[in-house]
Scaffold this motif. Sequence first.
Motif: not given
Length: 229
Positions: A149-154, A159-166
Motif C-alpha cells: 500500500v502506498s505511503e504518504k510523504p510526511p 495527522i503526522p505519524g498517523h495518516d501514513t498511507h494513501d
Amino acid sequence: MYLTRFRINTGRVGARKLLASPQTMHAAVMTSFAEPPAPGGNGPRVLWRLDADGNSATHLCIVSPLRPDLTHLVEQAGWPTTARWDTFDYTPFLQRLTPGDTWSFRLTANPVHSIRRNPGEPTKVTAHIGPAHQLGWLLKQQEKGGFRVSEKPPGKQLIPGHDTHDLLIHGRRQLRFAKKGNKDQVTVVAVTFDGRLHVTDPGAFRATLTRGLGRAKAYGCGLMTLAKD
C-alpha cells in the motif's frame, strides 16, 4: 478468468431481497454458472462485491474462472428490456502485471483477528472495529498478497505519524444472518478500502486478485479490483 459488472435496479422488489441477504446474493451469483467451480482448493474461485457510488447506482462485480450468464439477475433485479451486463476477459490483464506497477484499488474485506479472552480458553475470531486496526490488518496481508500500500510523504499527512498511507477506509457494514440448518446468527463486519498500491510480486498478486483476500468470501468480501492510477 473473467471480470463482470452488472448494475442493479434497486427499485425492484427482487433487487431489494438480494441486497438484504448476502446468502441470497451468493446463491444468485453461483447460479450464473452451469457448472459452478468447486469451493476450496488453491485455484481461482468465484468472488463478488457490491459497490454503491455517489450517484445512487449499485453494481455487482464478479471475478470468476468461467464466464457467467446473468440473465436471471437481469430479470429479477435489472432492466429486462434495456440493460445487460459487461463481461471482460481478465486473463490478459493479469498476465501483464509486473513488479513496480502502481494502481488505484478497491477492496471490500472482513478484517478479523483471533483473541483469547481468558487463559486456557480457545481462541475466537473477532472483527477489527477501529480504522487503525483495520489498516493494520491490511498491511499484514501485503507480503503474502504481493503488493504494498502506498505511503504518504510526511508533508501530505493530515495527522503526522498517523495518516501514513494513501488509503480511505469506509462503508462499514455489519451483516447478520443465519446459515441454512443453523439457528445461530452469523455476524460479518465488512469494510471497504480505497487506495493506491504497488505490485511487488506479480504471481502472488494474481493469486490475491483471483482467490480473494481474507475471510467471508462467500458473503461479498475478499474481491480486490484495480483502476488506472
